[in-house]
Design an enzyme around this catalytic site. Structure first.
Site, PDB file in Angstrom:
ATOM      1  N   ARG A  98      55.094  34.443 104.009  1.00  0.00           N
ATOM      2  CA  ARG A  98      55.864  35.178 103.002  1.00  0.00           C
ATOM      3  C   ARG A  98      54.920  35.826 101.997  1.00  0.00           C
ATOM      4  O   ARG A  98      53.883  35.265 101.654  1.00  0.00           O
ATOM      5  CB  ARG A  98      56.797  34.240 102.244  1.00  0.00           C
ATOM      6  CG  ARG A  98      58.081  33.919 102.972  1.00  0.00           C
ATOM      7  CD  ARG A  98      59.007  33.090 102.124  1.00  0.00           C
ATOM      8  NE  ARG A  98      58.441  31.786 101.827  1.00  0.00           N
ATOM      9  CZ  ARG A  98      57.894  31.428 100.676  1.00  0.00           C
ATOM     10  NH1 ARG A  98      57.860  32.266  99.660  1.00  0.00           N
ATOM     11  NH2 ARG A  98      57.403  30.221 100.510  1.00  0.00           N
ATOM     12  N   TYR A 237      57.396  38.541 110.070  1.00  0.00           N
ATOM     13  CA  TYR A 237      57.145  37.100 110.006  1.00  0.00           C
ATOM     14  C   TYR A 237      58.158  36.346 109.162  1.00  0.00           C
ATOM     15  O   TYR A 237      58.380  36.673 107.989  1.00  0.00           O
ATOM     16  CB  TYR A 237      55.742  36.806 109.459  1.00  0.00           C
ATOM     17  CG  TYR A 237      55.223  35.457 109.939  1.00  0.00           C
ATOM     18  CD1 TYR A 237      54.537  35.371 111.144  1.00  0.00           C
ATOM     19  CD2 TYR A 237      55.467  34.291 109.247  1.00  0.00           C
ATOM     20  CE1 TYR A 237      54.096  34.147 111.630  1.00  0.00           C
ATOM     21  CE2 TYR A 237      55.023  33.061 109.715  1.00  0.00           C
ATOM     22  CZ  TYR A 237      54.339  33.000 110.910  1.00  0.00           C
ATOM     23  OH  TYR A 237      53.899  31.787 111.396  1.00  0.00           O
ATOM     24  N   GLY A 238      58.741  35.312 109.734  1.00  0.00           N
ATOM     25  CA  GLY A 238      59.523  34.314 109.003  1.00  0.00           C
ATOM     26  C   GLY A 238      60.439  34.875 107.944  1.00  0.00           C
ATOM     27  O   GLY A 238      61.204  35.813 108.177  1.00  0.00           O
ATOM     28  N   GLY A 239      60.330  34.267 106.779  1.00  0.00           N
ATOM     29  CA  GLY A 239      61.212  34.603 105.668  1.00  0.00           C
ATOM     30  C   GLY A 239      61.140  36.058 105.225  1.00  0.00           C
ATOM     31  O   GLY A 239      62.042  36.548 104.541  1.00  0.00           O
ATOM     32  N   LYS A 246      65.606  32.982 103.616  1.00  0.00           N
ATOM     33  CA  LYS A 246      65.316  32.917 102.177  1.00  0.00           C
ATOM     34  C   LYS A 246      66.024  34.049 101.429  1.00  0.00           C
ATOM     35  O   LYS A 246      66.465  33.866 100.301  1.00  0.00           O
ATOM     36  CB  LYS A 246      63.812  33.000 101.940  1.00  0.00           C
ATOM     37  CG  LYS A 246      62.986  32.039 102.766  1.00  0.00           C
ATOM     38  CD  LYS A 246      63.244  30.600 102.429  1.00  0.00           C
ATOM     39  CE  LYS A 246      62.259  29.711 103.178  1.00  0.00           C
ATOM     40  NZ  LYS A 246      62.451  28.305 102.910  1.00  0.00           N
ATOM     41  N   HIS A 266      67.007  25.064  97.967  1.00  0.00           N
ATOM     42  CA  HIS A 266      65.919  24.926  98.945  1.00  0.00           C
ATOM     43  C   HIS A 266      65.772  23.441  99.280  1.00  0.00           C
ATOM     44  O   HIS A 266      64.824  22.789  98.859  1.00  0.00           O
ATOM     45  CB  HIS A 266      64.638  25.498  98.316  1.00  0.00           C
ATOM     46  CG  HIS A 266      63.515  25.663  99.275  1.00  0.00           C
ATOM     47  ND1 HIS A 266      62.193  25.645  98.897  1.00  0.00           N
ATOM     48  CD2 HIS A 266      63.517  25.873 100.607  1.00  0.00           C
ATOM     49  CE1 HIS A 266      61.429  25.823  99.953  1.00  0.00           C
ATOM     50  NE2 HIS A 266      62.198  25.959 101.004  1.00  0.00           N
ATOM     51  N   SER A 288      57.889  24.911 100.020  1.00  0.00           N
ATOM     52  CA  SER A 288      57.588  25.178 101.427  1.00  0.00           C
ATOM     53  C   SER A 288      56.313  24.447 101.852  1.00  0.00           C
ATOM     54  O   SER A 288      55.350  24.363 101.087  1.00  0.00           O
ATOM     55  CB  SER A 288      57.353  26.681 101.633  1.00  0.00           C
ATOM     56  OG  SER A 288      58.482  27.390 101.226  1.00  0.00           O
ATOM     57  N   ALA A 289      56.348  23.941 103.106  1.00  0.00           N
ATOM     58  CA  ALA A 289      55.192  23.265 103.705  1.00  0.00           C
ATOM     59  C   ALA A 289      54.782  21.987 102.962  1.00  0.00           C
ATOM     60  O   ALA A 289      53.605  21.669 102.854  1.00  0.00           O
ATOM     61  CB  ALA A 289      54.008  24.232 103.846  1.00  0.00           C
ATOM     62  N   CYS A 290      55.767  21.260 102.424  1.00  0.00           N
ATOM     63  CA  CYS A 290      55.495  19.947 101.807  1.00  0.00           C
ATOM     64  C   CYS A 290      56.190  18.837 102.594  1.00  0.00           C
ATOM     65  O   CYS A 290      56.420  17.750 102.061  1.00  0.00           O
ATOM     66  CB  CYS A 290      55.967  19.921 100.360  1.00  0.00           C
ATOM     67  SG  CYS A 290      54.898  20.829  99.249  1.00  0.00           S
ATOM     68  N   THR A 293      60.784  19.240 106.767  1.00  0.00           N
ATOM     69  CA  THR A 293      61.261  19.104 108.145  1.00  0.00           C
ATOM     70  C   THR A 293      60.944  17.709 108.679  1.00  0.00           C
ATOM     71  O   THR A 293      61.796  17.062 109.289  1.00  0.00           O
ATOM     72  CB  THR A 293      60.625  20.200 109.031  1.00  0.00           C
ATOM     73  OG1 THR A 293      60.864  21.457 108.405  1.00  0.00           O
ATOM     74  CG2 THR A 293      61.221  20.206 110.421  1.00  0.00           C
ATOM     75  N   ASN A 294      59.722  17.230 108.420  1.00  0.00           N
ATOM     76  CA  ASN A 294      59.363  15.893 108.904  1.00  0.00           C
ATOM     77  C   ASN A 294      60.177  14.803 108.225  1.00  0.00           C
ATOM     78  O   ASN A 294      60.518  13.798 108.848  1.00  0.00           O
ATOM     79  CB  ASN A 294      57.862  15.640 108.728  1.00  0.00           C
ATOM     80  CG  ASN A 294      57.090  16.141 109.934  1.00  0.00           C
ATOM     81  OD1 ASN A 294      57.438  15.840 111.073  1.00  0.00           O
ATOM     82  ND2 ASN A 294      56.069  16.938 109.707  1.00  0.00           N
ATOM     83  N   ASP A 313      66.037  22.792 105.490  1.00  0.00           N
ATOM     84  CA  ASP A 313      65.447  23.778 104.567  1.00  0.00           C
ATOM     85  C   ASP A 313      66.386  24.253 103.457  1.00  0.00           C
ATOM     86  O   ASP A 313      65.942  24.474 102.345  1.00  0.00           O
ATOM     87  CB  ASP A 313      64.965  24.988 105.377  1.00  0.00           C
ATOM     88  CG  ASP A 313      64.026  25.895 104.598  1.00  0.00           C
ATOM     89  OD1 ASP A 313      63.216  25.378 103.819  1.00  0.00           O
ATOM     90  OD2 ASP A 313      64.111  27.127 104.758  1.00  0.00           O
ATOM     91  N   ASN A 402      50.029  28.167 108.589  1.00  0.00           N
ATOM     92  CA  ASN A 402      51.475  28.445 108.456  1.00  0.00           C
ATOM     93  C   ASN A 402      52.099  28.789 109.813  1.00  0.00           C
ATOM     94  O   ASN A 402      53.086  29.506 109.895  1.00  0.00           O
ATOM     95  CB  ASN A 402      51.718  29.585 107.462  1.00  0.00           C
ATOM     96  CG  ASN A 402      53.191  29.713 107.075  1.00  0.00           C
ATOM     97  OD1 ASN A 402      53.893  28.716 106.914  1.00  0.00           O
ATOM     98  ND2 ASN A 402      53.666  30.948 106.944  1.00  0.00           N
ATOM     99  N   ARG A 404      54.394  28.314 113.022  1.00  0.00           N
ATOM    100  CA  ARG A 404      55.781  27.846 112.920  1.00  0.00           C
ATOM    101  C   ARG A 404      56.400  27.589 114.283  1.00  0.00           C
ATOM    102  O   ARG A 404      56.000  28.195 115.284  1.00  0.00           O
ATOM    103  CB  ARG A 404      56.616  28.922 112.219  1.00  0.00           C
ATOM    104  CG  ARG A 404      56.213  29.171 110.764  1.00  0.00           C
ATOM    105  CD  ARG A 404      56.842  28.170 109.858  1.00  0.00           C
ATOM    106  NE  ARG A 404      56.352  28.215 108.492  1.00  0.00           N
ATOM    107  CZ  ARG A 404      57.007  27.691 107.467  1.00  0.00           C
ATOM    108  NH1 ARG A 404      58.165  27.111 107.645  1.00  0.00           N
ATOM    109  NH2 ARG A 404      56.498  27.724 106.255  1.00  0.00           N
ATOM    110  N   ARG A 435      53.924  18.470  95.604  1.00  0.00           N
ATOM    111  CA  ARG A 435      52.648  17.980  96.126  1.00  0.00           C
ATOM    112  C   ARG A 435      51.702  17.808  94.935  1.00  0.00           C
ATOM    113  O   ARG A 435      51.199  18.796  94.388  1.00  0.00           O
ATOM    114  CB  ARG A 435      52.129  19.050  97.102  1.00  0.00           C
ATOM    115  CG  ARG A 435      50.880  18.710  97.871  1.00  0.00           C
ATOM    116  CD  ARG A 435      50.478  19.901  98.733  1.00  0.00           C
ATOM    117  NE  ARG A 435      51.269  20.001  99.932  1.00  0.00           N
ATOM    118  CZ  ARG A 435      50.964  19.411 101.091  1.00  0.00           C
ATOM    119  NH1 ARG A 435      49.860  18.689 101.179  1.00  0.00           N
ATOM    120  NH2 ARG A 435      51.740  19.564 102.134  1.00  0.00           N
TER     121      ARG A 435
HETATM  122  O1  SAT Z   1      60.044  31.660 104.213  1.00  0.00           O
HETATM  123  S1  SAT Z   1      59.678  31.100 105.514  1.00  0.00           S
HETATM  124  O2  SAT Z   1      60.891  30.871 106.263  1.00  0.00           O
HETATM  125  O3  SAT Z   1      58.770  32.005 106.215  1.00  0.00           O
HETATM  126  C1  SAT Z   1      58.877  29.646 105.332  1.00  0.00           C
HETATM  127  C2  SAT Z   1      59.014  28.949 104.062  1.00  0.00           C
HETATM  128  O4  SAT Z   1      58.481  29.404 103.048  1.00  0.00           O
HETATM  129  O5  SAT Z   1      59.659  27.888 104.021  1.00  0.00           O
HETATM  130 MN    MN Z   2      61.550  26.505 103.073  1.00  0.00          MN
END
Ligand code: SAT
Ligand code: MN
Length: 620
Positions: A98, A237-239, A246, A266, A288-290, A293-294, A313, A402, A404, A435
């Site tokens: 993003r 890409y993604g978002g 998003k 979020h 994001s990325a913290c 999902t896990n 998410d 990043n 995915r 984080r």
């Molecule tokens: O925005 S994305 O879906 O690319 C990824 C994220 O920031 O969670």
């Molecule tokens: Mn997210």
């Protein structure tokens, strides 16, 4: 009818495609309102695609697009015995995350976007971007993608149509939303969020297309909250490109929530079941990325305790009609998760075994994929995400940080059976996290709803690779919504406070930090599956079966209530994980005071009160 024929004739004139009248006809048949058809028509006129396709969301359509992308080398089929239905995409090296500095909220007044968003005047933005969109789909197909966010037939569901020239986006939308015919069937009379997207790479006749078309120099993602529109140009890409996510389900939906009395957050949604079989649902907000999902896909090592996932998410939160319970739905239908770090020891690994599109991971000679953290020893002969032989002795990663996976929710072995409940699930607890290498304890419970809102507003987190820019820099990220709130964040804080007072029984609120380090730079807490110990404590607090220890910064677990002896690989003691260090908190309060002041008079008094109480309680 007269109007309808004018649509068809004019569209046929601008797009030399026999199919067009069928397209319009089917939109009319589905009851799509004429102003939406008008919008599609106008866009087709300026985008000048070679053809138009309305996406029905069928398996056949999906497979045709996959085949086309394999031919185009956008997708590489993986070893279909090891990973059935899986593909690898490699993005352009400048289109990997993003791009927050090119993301705009185009409210009429700058004040309505607030100090944390990039604002642009809506008329000027449409003029500037309108020029880029002119003719940008030349040589390409315009896909009309109708989609539903939320369970079909849920009163909380919302609808959108994305116009795009990217087949990668179309197949991703099929995974991430209820897309095509089934969405169209529900759309009659509903308001529709208009999402316009182009990779920004017109194709001249005879020109060779690239595997990942994009236009990073002209990239812009603009949101028009008043007209419920999103315009995105230049990225795939993604978002940036899946505008349902998003852009719609957070930025535009947050403004809908402000107007209509609900919240678009979020947040993951998960359920915890105790050994007696009682189930409770929690939501959790992390940047994001913290590890959202896990956490959502956690496989519990604690006998008798089970975690299942509703969403990883985004959560839309509404009070039930009688105000007796807070209901959450996951507006998405799939997961677009960070790959690195996923391993046998973590939780998402089984979800991505089949029917997954990976983007920017490494390829192995046997047609499988690899990423940092998948195995302890790096494999020989990997090809990195940029299609170069990878040298494990070098510092460059094999998979982009990043990178995915995109996979349907029903592929997840621990999906909660209620995940598509049209009434949503009842939320018992809301968790906020960031984080943080220091200061913030493993877990604390808020004293009240207002204190919980204060905890959400106080989140700071080290930046990750989910957005372009420096990684590891501490920034304030209230409610993990800094990149995703579609309006003035000060109004958002006030909205949270009043929202909590509307229900009879608001959930308990918590702040967690899995990322605290000791002086050697080691994580004190092993995280991943061991986070079940924290979820268990929250569960027991909701049940009223454990007492908490009051401190100045919140209620914390008693030592005996966290079973440390059963946690393998733990580096920190209870005392270290919960230490409140005066000098660290002095810094924290001073940073918060400066940050909260940046919102000016709009910043709610209730949160200043919380701030003052905490500072006083800490004896400062
Ligand atoms: O925005 S994305 O879906 O690319 C990824 C994220 O920031 O969670
Ligand atoms: Mn997210």
């Amino acid at each position: 009818m007269h109007r309808f024929f004018i649509f068809i004739l004019s569209l046929c004139a601008v797009v030399n495609y026999l199919h067009t009248n069928e397209v319009i006809l089917s939109l009319v048949e589905y009851g799509i309102e004429s102003d939406t058809i008008d919008w599609i028509l106008l866009q087709a006129e300026q985008l000048t695609p070679d053809s138009i396709q309305i996406c029905d969301g069928s398996e056949e359509e999906y497979q045709t697009l996959i085949k086309q992308m394999v031919q185009q080398q956008t997708l590489i089929p993986l070893n279909q015995t090891l990973r059935p239905g899986c593909y690898l995409a490699r993005s352009h090296p400048k289109d990997v995350a993003r791009v927050e500095e090119k993301t705009f909220i185009c409210s009429d007044k700058k004040q309505d976007a607030g100090p944390t968003n990039n604002w642009a005047d809506p008329i000027e933005m449409k003029q500037i971007m309108g020029e880029d969109f002119q003719g940008c789909m030349k040589g390409r197909t315009l896909y009309i993608v109708p989609f539903c966010m939320g369970p079909l037939k849920s009163k909380y569901a919302r609808f959108g149509i994305q116009l795009t020239d990217s087949p990668y986006v179309v197949v991703s939308l099929k995974t991430m939303t209820r897309m095509g015919r089934k969405a169209l069937e529900q759309m009659e009379g509903k308001s529709i969020v208009r999402c316009l997207h182009s990779m920004g790479c017109p194709l001249e006749p005879g020109a060779i297309d690239s595997a990942w078309p994009c236009n990073p120099e002209k990239l812009a993602i603009a949101h028009f909250p008043k007209t419920r529109e999103v315009w995105s140009f230049g990225s795939n890409y993604g978002g940036n490109a899946l505008l349902n996510k998003k852009c719609f389900a957070l930025r535009i939906a947050s403004t809908l929530g402000l107007d209509e009395g609900w919240l678009a957050e979020h947040m993951l949604i998960l359920s915890v079941t105790n050994p007696e079989g009682k189930k409770r649902y929690f939501t959790a907000a992390f940047p994001s990325a913290c590890g959202k999902t896990n956490l959502a896909m956690l496989e519990s090592p604690l006998p008798g305790w089970k975690v299942e996932v509703v969403g990883d998410d985004i959560a839309w939160l509404h009070w039930s009609e009688d105000g007796s319970s807070l209901r959450a739905i996951n507006p998405e239908a799939g997961f677009f998760g960070v790959v690195p770090g996923t391993s046998e020891k973590t939780n998402a690994i089984r979800t991505i075994a089949t029917n997954t599109i990976f983007t920017n991971v490494a390829l192995l000679p046997n047609g499988d994929v690899w990423w940092e953290g998948k195995t302890d020893t790096p494999p020989p002969m990997a090809i990195d995400w940029q299609n170069n032989p990878w040298d494990p002795s070098k510092t460059t990663p094999a998979a982009h940080p990043n990178s995915r996976f995109c996979v349907a929710a029903h592929e997840c072995p621990n999906i909660d059976q209620t995940w598509q409940d049209t009434n949503g699930v009842e939320i018992s607890a809301i968790i906020f996290g960031g984080r943080r290498a220091s200061t913030i304890p493993l877990i604390r419970e808020a004293f009240s709803w207002e204190h919980g809102v204060f905890l959400g507003a106080s989140i700071s987190s080290e930046t990750t690779a989910a957005a372009t820019g420096t990684v590891g820099k501490l920034r304030h990220d209230p409610f993990a919504m800094i990149p995703f709130c579609g309006y003035n964040m000060a109004d958002y804080f006030s909205h949270w406070i009043t929202f909590g007072l509307q229900g009879a029984n608001p959930p308990k609120m918590y702040a967690v930090n899995w990322f605290r380090k000791n002086s050697n730079g080691e994580y004190l807490w092993p995280g991943f599956q061991y986070n079940i110990h924290v979820l268990k404590w929250i569960f027991e607090r909701c049940e009223g079966s454990v007492k908490a220890k009051p401190t100045a910064i919140g209620l914390i677990p008693k030592k005996l209530d966290l079973d440390f002896a059963s946690i393998l690989g733990i580096k920190g003691s209870y005392e270290e994980l919960f230490a409140v260090k005066k000098h660290e908190w002095e810094k924290e309060y001073s940073a918060l005071s400066t940050y909260f002041s940046s919102f000016g008079n709009e910043f709610p008094d209730e949160l200043w009160l919380q701030y003052q109480e905490l500072v006083q309680a800490n004896g400062q």
